[in-house]
Design a protein around this motif. Sequence first.
Motif, PDB file in Angstrom:
ATOM      1  N   ALA A 163      47.781 -15.808  -0.956  1.00  0.00           N
ATOM      2  CA  ALA A 163      49.122 -15.236  -0.781  1.00  0.00           C
ATOM      3  C   ALA A 163      48.947 -13.810  -0.295  1.00  0.00           C
ATOM      4  O   ALA A 163      47.994 -13.136  -0.661  1.00  0.00           O
ATOM      5  N   ILE A 164      49.797 -13.340   0.498  1.00  0.00           N
ATOM      6  CA  ILE A 164      49.716 -11.944   0.922  1.00  0.00           C
ATOM      7  C   ILE A 164      51.101 -11.359   1.143  1.00  0.00           C
ATOM      8  O   ILE A 164      51.948 -11.980   1.773  1.00  0.00           O
ATOM      9  N   ASN A 165      51.284 -10.209   0.536  1.00  0.00           N
ATOM     10  CA  ASN A 165      52.522  -9.475   0.729  1.00  0.00           C
ATOM     11  C   ASN A 165      52.118  -8.178   1.430  1.00  0.00           C
ATOM     12  O   ASN A 165      51.624  -7.248   0.802  1.00  0.00           O
ATOM     13  N   GLN A 166      52.264  -8.200   2.736  1.00  0.00           N
ATOM     14  CA  GLN A 166      51.757  -7.071   3.513  1.00  0.00           C
ATOM     15  C   GLN A 166      52.426  -5.762   3.139  1.00  0.00           C
ATOM     16  O   GLN A 166      51.792  -4.716   3.134  1.00  0.00           O
ATOM     17  N   ARG A 167      53.717  -5.823   2.814  1.00  0.00           N
ATOM     18  CA  ARG A 167      54.419  -4.577   2.495  1.00  0.00           C
ATOM     19  C   ARG A 167      53.812  -3.923   1.247  1.00  0.00           C
ATOM     20  O   ARG A 167      53.574  -2.722   1.207  1.00  0.00           O
ATOM     21  N   ALA A 168      53.554  -4.775   0.201  1.00  0.00           N
ATOM     22  CA  ALA A 168      52.964  -4.232  -1.037  1.00  0.00           C
ATOM     23  C   ALA A 168      51.563  -3.682  -0.782  1.00  0.00           C
ATOM     24  O   ALA A 168      51.190  -2.628  -1.312  1.00  0.00           O
ATOM     25  N   LEU A 169      50.796  -4.392   0.049  1.00  0.00           N
ATOM     26  CA  LEU A 169      49.442  -3.920   0.359  1.00  0.00           C
ATOM     27  C   LEU A 169      49.495  -2.584   1.100  1.00  0.00           C
ATOM     28  O   LEU A 169      48.732  -1.668   0.806  1.00  0.00           O
ATOM     29  N   ARG A 170      50.410  -2.492   2.044  1.00  0.00           N
ATOM     30  CA  ARG A 170      50.538  -1.233   2.808  1.00  0.00           C
ATOM     31  C   ARG A 170      50.971  -0.101   1.873  1.00  0.00           C
ATOM     32  O   ARG A 170      50.518   1.036   2.034  1.00  0.00           O
ATOM     33  N   GLY A 171      51.822  -0.431   0.911  1.00  0.00           N
ATOM     34  CA  GLY A 171      52.264   0.582  -0.066  1.00  0.00           C
ATOM     35  C   GLY A 171      51.078   1.134  -0.840  1.00  0.00           C
ATOM     36  O   GLY A 171      50.937   2.349  -1.017  1.00  0.00           O
ATOM     37  N   ALA A 172      50.192   0.221  -1.283  1.00  0.00           N
ATOM     38  CA  ALA A 172      49.001   0.648  -2.033  1.00  0.00           C
ATOM     39  C   ALA A 172      48.118   1.528  -1.158  1.00  0.00           C
ATOM     40  O   ALA A 172      47.582   2.549  -1.598  1.00  0.00           O
ATOM     41  N   LYS A 173      47.979   1.126   0.091  1.00  0.00           N
ATOM     42  CA  LYS A 173      47.125   1.900   1.013  1.00  0.00           C
ATOM     43  C   LYS A 173      47.708   3.302   1.235  1.00  0.00           C
ATOM     44  O   LYS A 173      46.984   4.305   1.225  1.00  0.00           O
ATOM     45  N   GLU A 174      49.046   3.364   1.411  1.00  0.00           N
ATOM     46  CA  GLU A 174      49.677   4.681   1.626  1.00  0.00           C
ATOM     47  C   GLU A 174      49.490   5.590   0.411  1.00  0.00           C
ATOM     48  O   GLU A 174      49.279   6.787   0.551  1.00  0.00           O
ATOM     49  N   GLU A 175      49.557   4.983  -0.780  1.00  0.00           N
ATOM     50  CA  GLU A 175      49.369   5.795  -1.989  1.00  0.00           C
ATOM     51  C   GLU A 175      47.946   6.382  -2.027  1.00  0.00           C
ATOM     52  O   GLU A 175      47.756   7.544  -2.370  1.00  0.00           O
ATOM     53  N   LEU A 176      46.965   5.562  -1.638  1.00  0.00           N
ATOM     54  CA  LEU A 176      45.582   6.051  -1.585  1.00  0.00           C
ATOM     55  C   LEU A 176      45.445   7.176  -0.563  1.00  0.00           C
ATOM     56  O   LEU A 176      44.803   8.190  -0.820  1.00  0.00           O
ATOM     57  N   ASP A 177      46.072   6.996   0.596  1.00  0.00           N
ATOM     58  CA  ASP A 177      45.993   8.018   1.650  1.00  0.00           C
ATOM     59  C   ASP A 177      46.623   9.335   1.200  1.00  0.00           C
ATOM     60  O   ASP A 177      46.060  10.408   1.404  1.00  0.00           O
ATOM     61  N   SER A 178      47.799   9.224   0.572  1.00  0.00           N
ATOM     62  CA  SER A 178      48.479  10.472   0.210  1.00  0.00           C
ATOM     63  C   SER A 178      47.745  11.177  -0.943  1.00  0.00           C
ATOM     64  O   SER A 178      47.671  12.402  -0.979  1.00  0.00           O
ATOM     65  N   ALA A 179      47.171  10.371  -1.872  1.00  0.00           N
ATOM     66  CA  ALA A 179      46.381  10.986  -2.952  1.00  0.00           C
ATOM     67  C   ALA A 179      45.194  11.731  -2.351  1.00  0.00           C
ATOM     68  O   ALA A 179      44.853  12.843  -2.779  1.00  0.00           O
ATOM     69  N   ARG A 180      44.568  11.130  -1.348  1.00  0.00           N
ATOM     70  CA  ARG A 180      43.403  11.774  -0.715  1.00  0.00           C
ATOM     71  C   ARG A 180      43.806  13.096  -0.052  1.00  0.00           C
ATOM     72  O   ARG A 180      43.128  14.104  -0.211  1.00  0.00           O
ATOM     73  N   GLU A 181      44.939  13.082   0.648  1.00  0.00           N
ATOM     74  CA  GLU A 181      45.415  14.312   1.322  1.00  0.00           C
ATOM     75  C   GLU A 181      45.631  15.436   0.305  1.00  0.00           C
ATOM     76  O   GLU A 181      45.167  16.553   0.487  1.00  0.00           O
ATOM     77  N   ASP A 182      46.373  15.091  -0.778  1.00  0.00           N
ATOM     78  CA  ASP A 182      46.668  16.096  -1.813  1.00  0.00           C
ATOM     79  C   ASP A 182      45.380  16.631  -2.434  1.00  0.00           C
ATOM     80  O   ASP A 182      45.237  17.824  -2.671  1.00  0.00           O
ATOM     81  N   LEU A 183      44.474  15.702  -2.707  1.00  0.00           N
ATOM     82  CA  LEU A 183      43.221  16.081  -3.349  1.00  0.00           C
ATOM     83  C   LEU A 183      42.409  16.998  -2.436  1.00  0.00           C
ATOM     84  O   LEU A 183      41.875  18.023  -2.876  1.00  0.00           O
ATOM     85  N   ARG A 184      42.349  16.663  -1.182  1.00  0.00           N
ATOM     86  CA  ARG A 184      41.576  17.477  -0.228  1.00  0.00           C
ATOM     87  C   ARG A 184      42.133  18.904  -0.152  1.00  0.00           C
ATOM     88  O   ARG A 184      41.374  19.867  -0.107  1.00  0.00           O
ATOM     89  N   SER A 185      43.454  19.034  -0.163  1.00  0.00           N
ATOM     90  CA  SER A 185      44.004  20.396  -0.056  1.00  0.00           C
ATOM     91  C   SER A 185      43.743  21.177  -1.346  1.00  0.00           C
ATOM     92  O   SER A 185      43.492  22.378  -1.305  1.00  0.00           O
ATOM     93  N   ALA A 186      43.767  20.485  -2.499  1.00  0.00           N
ATOM     94  CA  ALA A 186      43.487  21.184  -3.768  1.00  0.00           C
ATOM     95  C   ALA A 186      42.027  21.625  -3.832  1.00  0.00           C
ATOM     96  O   ALA A 186      41.703  22.646  -4.447  1.00  0.00           O
ATOM     97  N   LEU A 187      41.135  20.865  -3.195  1.00  0.00           N
ATOM     98  CA  LEU A 187      39.710  21.235  -3.196  1.00  0.00           C
ATOM     99  C   LEU A 187      39.521  22.599  -2.535  1.00  0.00           C
ATOM    100  O   LEU A 187      38.711  23.412  -2.975  1.00  0.00           O
ATOM    101  N   GLY A 188      40.301  22.840  -1.501  1.00  0.00           N
ATOM    102  CA  GLY A 188      40.201  24.119  -0.797  1.00  0.00           C
ATOM    103  C   GLY A 188      40.811  25.268  -1.579  1.00  0.00           C
ATOM    104  O   GLY A 188      40.546  26.433  -1.281  1.00  0.00           O
TER     105      GLY A 188
END
Lengths: 337, 99
Positions: free
Chosen positions: B5-30
């Motif tokens: 089974a695949i729900n592409q919208r839910a999968l994309r949501g999870a991926k976006e959350e990972l991407d945005s967490a990475r962005e926030d984390l990278r800026s805090a590192l600086g």
Amino acid sequence: MTRVVADRIETQQDTLKFGDPIGCHYHWLEPGKVDSYGDSVRRLAAKVELAVDAFERTSTLSEEVFAGEAADTLRDRAGRRHEESATVRDNLRGLGRAINAYSDVLRRHREGLEQLRDLAVSRGLEVRDNRIWPPVETLPGDATEKQADAWESDWKAYQACFEAKIELRDERRVATRELVKALAEHAGVHPDKDRARLVPAGARQVSFGDLRREAAEEALEAVQAGDAAEAARTTVDALRRREQTALGRLEELVLAEAPPEEIQAQAAKVQALHHELTESKVEMRDAEAVAQREQAQANRAARDLQDAEAGRPRIVAEQADWQPAPDRPTDLRDRLG
Amino acid sequence: MRPIAINQRALRGAKEELDSAREDLRSALGDIDHPADDFPWRDLMVEGVRSLVDDAEQVAKKCRTLAGAVDDSIIDFDELDTMVGQAATFAAQLDQVKP
């Protein structure tokens, strides 16, 4: 990875001796800035938390959303990342809090130094270049009784300041232990009281969890025992100096043929000091024995860790008990000439 | 074998959350500014914080890798969709073949 770092300031602070000018000015980084540093570490923890949540969301994707082998692999992987990042978050939080608390230690130390300065000024000591200067070492032979009294009173004031400074330093060191503990627990870095690297800042990751933990704990215990021995040595040194000053005074009284009651009173004072000194020496020797034993254990733990890394067998050997040097009997007559 | 089974919208949501967490984390590192002025145990403290900042950097990298893996899964299913479509067309063509 275990790293060991010696602290230059603590090494320098050990060199303060009775008779030296006493620093009474806080010249380190503003405590508020240390506090902000702790805050920035905690803010980083909050951002890692976002990653923790994101990993969790992926690891808990339902079967309806995504099923099959690839889905299971993805969920497992995200689950592992979730745990790892939660550890990083906890470590950042823990260390950030410890740094915040340490800024209070520095703040208290700064206040203590301000009070020390006020004490020196109120007792009439010379305060110049942010230092409390000792009185002149000797008085001319023709000094009046009044001058001698003033000189003695100045030295007493200096002694009070010296003891207050040592106390401030020791209080700060005791309060620093929480930070050192947090650094060992959360970041795997340890202080080096031997001014020598016991455990190499190795490039290789050590996978021997227990040995590493053991080495860390032993190193911490060695540091604490070393501190206690150092404090005991400081006490003995201070008492020794006081005893010598009192003996000097007794000698002067005898030479000046002072009234017998006065000589008697001074002799009693010398006796009391000597008794206190003897007791302190015993305590110091005990503390030194403990420190030496702890250091040996820490060295052994560090060696075991190195051996394990190099794939060598662990060598277990019995340690011979430490024997204190026989105490030299003190003959007061000898010292009085 | 379980049905996929695949729900592409839910999968994309999870991926976006990972991407945005990475962005926030990278800026805090600086934003971490290691103190340069001296105070007792500064070197040890900075050493400890640096090692944790390294760990946080690794977390950011892992966000990226996992987001990539989620992305790959979505693409796989897109390809699968196309392949199923092609197979259906091919089967329909076969049906039309007269022996």
